[in-house]
Design a protein around this motif. Structure first.
Motif, PDB file in Angstrom:
ATOM      1  N   PRO B 105     -18.226  44.322   8.212  1.00  0.00           N
ATOM      2  CA  PRO B 105     -17.940  45.749   8.332  1.00  0.00           C
ATOM      3  C   PRO B 105     -18.442  46.386   9.626  1.00  0.00           C
ATOM      4  N   ALA B 106     -19.497  45.853  10.246  1.00  0.00           N
ATOM      5  CA  ALA B 106     -20.247  46.673  11.213  1.00  0.00           C
ATOM      6  C   ALA B 106     -19.389  47.390  12.249  1.00  0.00           C
ATOM      7  N   VAL B 107     -18.751  46.641  13.131  1.00  0.00           N
ATOM      8  CA  VAL B 107     -18.067  47.358  14.213  1.00  0.00           C
ATOM      9  C   VAL B 107     -16.857  48.133  13.706  1.00  0.00           C
ATOM     10  N   PRO B 293     -13.455  42.994  17.211  1.00  0.00           N
ATOM     11  CA  PRO B 293     -13.878  44.353  17.568  1.00  0.00           C
ATOM     12  C   PRO B 293     -15.002  44.334  18.601  1.00  0.00           C
ATOM     13  N   ALA B 294     -15.882  43.333  18.471  1.00  0.00           N
ATOM     14  CA  ALA B 294     -16.972  43.230  19.446  1.00  0.00           C
ATOM     15  C   ALA B 294     -16.413  43.040  20.845  1.00  0.00           C
ATOM     16  N   THR B 379     -28.255  50.389  29.540  1.00  0.00           N
ATOM     17  CA  THR B 379     -28.434  49.555  28.348  1.00  0.00           C
ATOM     18  C   THR B 379     -27.146  48.948  27.804  1.00  0.00           C
ATOM     19  N   PRO B 380     -26.077  49.736  27.639  1.00  0.00           N
ATOM     20  CA  PRO B 380     -24.878  49.087  27.096  1.00  0.00           C
ATOM     21  C   PRO B 380     -24.406  47.947  27.982  1.00  0.00           C
ATOM     22  N   ILE B 433     -24.818  46.409  19.072  1.00  0.00           N
ATOM     23  CA  ILE B 433     -25.896  47.273  19.539  1.00  0.00           C
ATOM     24  C   ILE B 433     -25.496  47.940  20.851  1.00  0.00           C
ATOM     25  N   GLY B 434     -24.837  47.177  21.716  1.00  0.00           N
ATOM     26  CA  GLY B 434     -24.349  47.775  22.966  1.00  0.00           C
ATOM     27  C   GLY B 434     -23.399  48.921  22.677  1.00  0.00           C
ATOM     28  N   GLY B 435     -22.499  48.704  21.718  1.00  0.00           N
ATOM     29  CA  GLY B 435     -21.554  49.754  21.361  1.00  0.00           C
ATOM     30  C   GLY B 435     -22.254  50.955  20.745  1.00  0.00           C
TER      31      GLY B 435
END
Lengths: 136, 593, 383
Positions: B105-107, B293-294, B379-380, B433-435
């Motif tokens: 689910p995450a992204v 998605p990543a 950071t991203p 995390i970047g997103g």
């Protein structure tokens, strides 16, 4: 290329007007108004009769043994029946072409799954049989 | 005082003088306004809370299992049998929670839900109520995993068994016949939970496909969309086509276990390899649900932070679809040693090689995008560069495993474990995390502390590689996976791997705390802190309830020259030329009315 | 532009309390149009697309079950050939007709909604609902018949190795045509493999069949003395053998007399095909495809099955129940949806401008019909 591209975009845009614009032979809409296509009742009735006839046929054909073709005939008739249901009852004949793509995609992937599973299990079945028959 | 964010033209004049602005977070108040919201942004946030809890839960299991492995012999418990049994539960729950509750689910559910409608210049997804339903279905499915956990804990502490079994010790793959006959763990609640979660995934996929097809504004054709949307579209295709088969698989497994139908159990005339076919037909495409998605996120970040138009847009777009489709044809590479026929083995091995090609295309395009770019290592971007590095390693080691002859030796060793952690954690988690960092200012209107974030990113990178690189070595030397102990030659491998895991855990905690601190007293974020040209940055940070106060203007999403940097407080604003072009109507306009 | 919002209607749109009076007056948003759509056409095409995508997922789901069916039937055709005779194809055909007619009335109902014919719509939807109910009633009749023969899935199936009930397995009876008599295979061999009236030619050569079959099955050094007997009740386990008790004319099995259907020792020839013996009057030799061994009408008898396949009979029923059960669940869901649309339709909200819910519910109902079109020949018409 660009016309194909335009057709692709029209097809997937889900916009029937756009699709109609790029699809030359898709102009008629049942003859009356500009809105969505409305199926005439006589057409639905004809399709029903065809479906019922095919059902009778499918039962009748079980009286004849065709060997390997039994299942092919049975499935073939089922496919024809479903085509009628999909095209006419589910309106896909007059619908955005992308909806057909969705249906075809689902069927293709079911086919892929079935094909691989059947091929694989058929392939290793002799090994299983041999192993079982020698089990003490 | 915010200067950049366009004032909501429907605010009463008195309000616009106050520093408090109307956005989606304060648009309406009260529990029900969140529980029954149809706002995709709020739904995305609620998903975020649940999914991050799942991440930390799965991470806790990881810490426990790595602690068990820090030295050979029992570590967590004194008694060997108890320690090994606990280990089985730890790795199974780690896998199941991470895969079903976090990675899949995450992204899409968090970033996708939040960003997709805004990238389309739309007010919401195609089916907002379905979106809310997806959220509740997710929460409902998660309950079952919670139950499994609790029953495990209760059993461990008091010895009582709750109905359905306790914990999970079959591995996240639930292979039969162990899961269907012998295991006394909570297989039925866990698989039922996964079954329910599958529907959440399916409904999200239906929503996204429909949204992308029909909610694109005038001027945004298929090849004018941001690549994140292509990634989500390809993901949704997989979710739609693959997840239902998982549903059936789990349903069959549950009935097999409950009433012994005999479909997978050899003693009853069943076929356990068939179970694996069923399971992997979903689970392999599932890994592409995780990564596509990543990859979409990475495309956005790389372009923005290199100040360059993405290179090879069409190739990246098509490669997303190619990965999605080819990914359906390769599931048997998880079954090379399971008794699959030789013919199937060869076919699957061959096709698996082909899946690497579109992935490689993407990597080349990203790297080429960076070439001669004006790279800003915020950071991203750090996460994105880390992604490229680790996805390359993960992907290439996948090729090793695709080779049938190599896989015979590497299957079920730590080599496989390292491979999939490089793609799932090193790539997907980094992109996630970047997103999150990338869209954090948009979502919350606050900036996080950049220095802390950079520190955490570097620490995570170090910790991750320390944990998993050495596992390639261990695996190729024969260390099997899912083993609670090991011979003396692997002592240092496991020791350093565990140290790395602790470093990873610490860095993730820092990441989380940094976000929480930012929510509490982060600096106010400008509308466009990174200078990206996708549509969501044309709205205020955070956006108003309807996403845009004035209709966004559709241009090439990677046409970055329209923006110029002013200051950290004001972020990036349109250049004068861009403003003039807008005024002259030269840019394609958004919605028609 | 997109920021201008109006009230979302509650019938189909997304009313989320966003009602701050922004109706600017110069753009009409019909009440059924959700706030995030620009035009009714967009909402309609999106709804249709979403529904087709969802139908795709349903197809994939049933596809998984069809795959399980295909793999099992491909590997054990005799099991399917034997076990399916418990299904009555006439009920199946009636069900097919019922669903086809209900699909017809549903499609007509969509047309009625498009034309705004409220009463016609209600009548047609009610007829569709009736069709669905009829289907479920027939399904219930069929399931009850299975229940009477202890043919439920899994360990509740009399053929399952783990069955602990008190029923004895009988021959396939073709559903409603048989009475309540359940006979053990021994006596049932005289009756024949569940063939409908007119196919009693199967009876001839029964005795010989048993002998031939036994000789085939139980050749080998471990042949039990029972294998020599011609269709008599088994004497009980031969000394030194696995306990093998095939319920042929034996007293009621139960915990004291465990019914064991699979004895590895009894397997002789490696191929299942060798175990199928054609009718004495049938074609010479054996078809290589065991499904079609023998000529039409020569239904397999239980005794004809390999021991290994006897174990698998319950798998057929499990697959049968899972497929028809899942399908039945979808019929019930469809009926619920039709009822909802029926109620909404009586309020007169459907017309040329807005008939999407009827259309989408119709698509779902047609899917239910589609799946049955495939289930019927695959489960009921095996021969």
């Amino acid at each position: 290329m660009s016309r194909v591209h335009a057709k692709f975009r029209a097809m997937v845009s889900g916009n029937p007007a756009e699709a109609a614009a790029t699809d030359g032979d898709h102009g008629h809409h049942g003859g009356h108004h500009d809105g969505p296509h409305i199926v005439p009742v006589w057409l639905l009735a004809v399709v029903l009769i065809i479906l019922l006839a095919l059902t009778v046929f499918t039962v009748a054909v079980t009286l004849v043994d065709l060997g390997t073709f039994n299942i092919i005939v049975a499935l073939g008739i089922a496919v024809i029946k479903s085509a009628f249901v999909v095209l006419y009852f589910m309106h896909l004949r007059w619908d955005s072409p992308f909806n057909s793509v969705v249906l075809m995609a689902a069927l293709v992937f079911i086919g892929v799954f079935l094909a691989f599973a059947l091929v694989d299990s058929s392939e290793y079945r002799p090994a299983v049989d041999a192993a079982v028959s020698t089990t003490k | 005082m915010s200067v950049i964010s366009t004032p909501n033209q429907f605010e009463s004049p008195a309000k616009s003088h106050e520093p408090h602005e109307q956005h989606y977070l304060n648009h309406s108040k009260g529990f029900l306004s969140w529980a029954l919201t149809l706002d995709h942004k709020r739904i995305g946030l609620m998903y975020m809370v649940l999914v991050l809890i799942a991440l930390f839960l799965g991470g806790t299991f990881a810490m426990l299992l790595r602690t068990e492995l820090i030295a050979p012999g029992p570590t967590l418990m004194a008694d060997k049998a108890a320690a090994w049994n606990l280990y089985n539960h730890m790795f199974s729950l780690h896998g199941a929670v991470m895969v079903f509750l976090f990675i899949i689910p995450a992204v899409p559910a968090i970033l996708g839900n939040f960003v997709l409608p805004m990238m389309l210049g739309a007010k919401d997804v195609a089916f907002p109520r379905l979106n809310l339903l997806s959220l509740y279905v997710y929460a409902f499915g998660a309950m079952f995993f919670l139950y499994v956990l609790l029953s495990g804990v209760i059993h461990a502490w008091t010895g009582t068994s709750l109905p359905g079994g306790f914990g999970l010790d079959t591995g996240w793959t639930f292979y039969t016949p162990y899961s269907s006959t012998k295991s006394m763990s909570g297989v039925i609640p866990a698989t039922f939970g996964a079954f329910v979660l599958g529907f959440s995934s399916i409904l999200t996929g239906v929503n996204f496909v429909s949204s992308i097809h029909t909610l694109r504004p005038k001027g945004m054709g298929w090849f004018d969309m941001p690549l994140f949307l292509w990634g989500l579209y390809a993901t949704s295709i997989i979710q739609i086509l693959a997840t239902p088969v998982l549903a059936i698989t789990l349903m069959l497994l549950i009935t097999e276990r409950a009433i012994g139908i005999g479909i997978f159990d050899p003693a009853l005339g069943g076929d356990p390899v068939l179970y694996q076919h069923f399971f992997w037909f979903y689970s392999h495409p599932a890994v592409y649900i995780m990564i596509l998605p990543a990859m979409g996120v990475i495309s956005e970040i790389i372009s923005t932070f290199s100040r360059r138009h993405i290179f090879g847009y069409t190739f990246i777009a098509y490669s997303s679809i190619a990965i999605a489709l080819l990914g359906f044809l390769v599931w048997g590479h998880h079954m090379f040693t399971s008794g699959q026929s030789a013919l199937a083995n060869v076919l699957f091995s061959l096709i698996t090689f082909s899946v690497a090609i579109p992935s490689a295309v993407k990597v080349f395009n990203w790297v080429t995008t960076m070439y001669k770019g004006s790279i800003r290592l915020q950071t991203p971007m750090l996460y994105a560069i880390g992604f490229i590095w680790m996805f390359s390693i993960g992907g290439l080691t996948g090729i090793f495993l695709a080779a049938l002859s190599v896989d015979i030796h590497m299957h079920d060793t730590y080599f496989v474990v390292a491979h999939f952690h490089y793609v799932m954690v090193g790539s997907m988690l980094f992109a996630f995390i970047g997103g999150m960092n990338y869209w954090f200012p948009k979502m919350f209107g606050k900036m996080y502390n950049e220095k802390v974030a950079v520190f955490a990113a570097i620490l995570l990178f170090i910790g991750f590689n320390l944990t998993f690189f050495i596992q390639f070595v261990a695996g190729s030397q024969g260390m099997p996976r899912r083993y609670a102990t090991y011979p003396v030659q692997f002592v240092s491998h496991h020791f350093w791997s565990t140290i790395g895991a602790y470093v990873m855990g610490a860095s993730l905690v820092i990441v989380l705390f940094n976000w929480v601190a930012a929510l509490i007293n982060g600096k106010k974020a400008p509308a466009n802190p990174w200078g990206s040209n996708t549509l969501e940055w044309q709205s205020a940070s955070p956006p108003p309830h309807d996403n845009f106060a004035t209709a966004p203007v559709v241009t090439d999403p990677y046409y970055l020259d329209r923006w110029k940097f002013v200051s950290d407080e004001e972020g990036w604003v349109l250049t004068d030329e861009a403003k003039a072009a807008l005024a002259a109507g030269a840019a394609r306009t958004g919605r028609a009315h | 532009m997109s920021s201008i919002t109006t009230n979302a209607g509650d019938s189909h749109g997304g009313g989320d309390g966003h009602d701050d009076g922004h109706d600017d007056g110069h753009h009409e948003h019909p009440p059924f149009l959700a706030h995030h759509f620009d035009t009714p056409e967009q909402q309609y095409t999106t709804g249709k697309l979403g529904m087709w995508v969802f139908l795709g997922t349903e197809l994939l789901m049933f596809g998984g079950l069809f795959c399980a069916y295909a793999v099992y039937r491909n590997n054990h055709p005799e099991v399917f050939e034997y076990a399916h005779t418990y299904l009555n194809k006439w009920w199946g055909a009636v069900n097919t007709v019922v669903l086809l007619v209900s699909s017809f009335t549903m499609a007509w109902a969509v047309r009625a909604a498009q034309l705004g014919k409220k009463n016609q719509l209600s009548v047609l939807l009610a007829l569709t609902l009736l069709g669905g109910a009829g289907f479920m009633i027939i399904k219930t009749i069929e399931y009850r018949d299975k229940w009477e023969h202890a043919l439920f899935p899994g360990k509740f199936n009399v053929y399952n190795k783990n069955y602990t009930g008190t029923h004895t397995p009988g021959e396939g009876h073709g559903g409603i045509e048989h009475g309540a008599n359940v006979q053990s295979p021994a006596t049932d061999n005289a009756h024949g493999g569940g063939a409908p009236a007119g196919e009693s030619a199967h009876d001839t050569g029964v005795g010989g069949k048993a002998v031939v079959k036994s000789a085939n099955l139980m050749t080998g050094p471990e042949a039990s003395p029972r294998s020599e007997g011609a269709n008599t009740a088994p004497q009980g386990p031969a000394p030194g053998e696995h306990a093998e008790v095939i319920a042929q004319g034996k007293p009621t099995p139960g915990p004291a007399n465990p019914v064991i259907y699979f004895d590895p020792n009894s397997l002789g020839a490696a191929s299942d095909a060798a175990k199928i013996v054609p009718k004495a009057a049938g074609p010479a030799g054996l078809a290589t495809d065991a499904v079609h061994a023998g000529e039409h009408g020569a239904h397999l008898a239980y005794a004809d099955l390999a021991n290994r396949d006897k174990v698998r009979i319950n798998t057929f029923f499990s697959i049968y129940f899972l497929m028809t059960g899942l399908h039945g669940l979808h019929v019930v869901i469809g009926m619920g949806l039709i009822a909802w649309v029926l109620v909404k339709g009586t309020q007169g909200i459907f017309g040329p401008a807005y008939y999407t819910p009827v259309d989408l519910v119709g698509l779902y109902w047609h899917l239910v019909d589609l799946i049955w079109i495939f289930l019927f020949p695959l489960l009921y018409l095996i021969h």
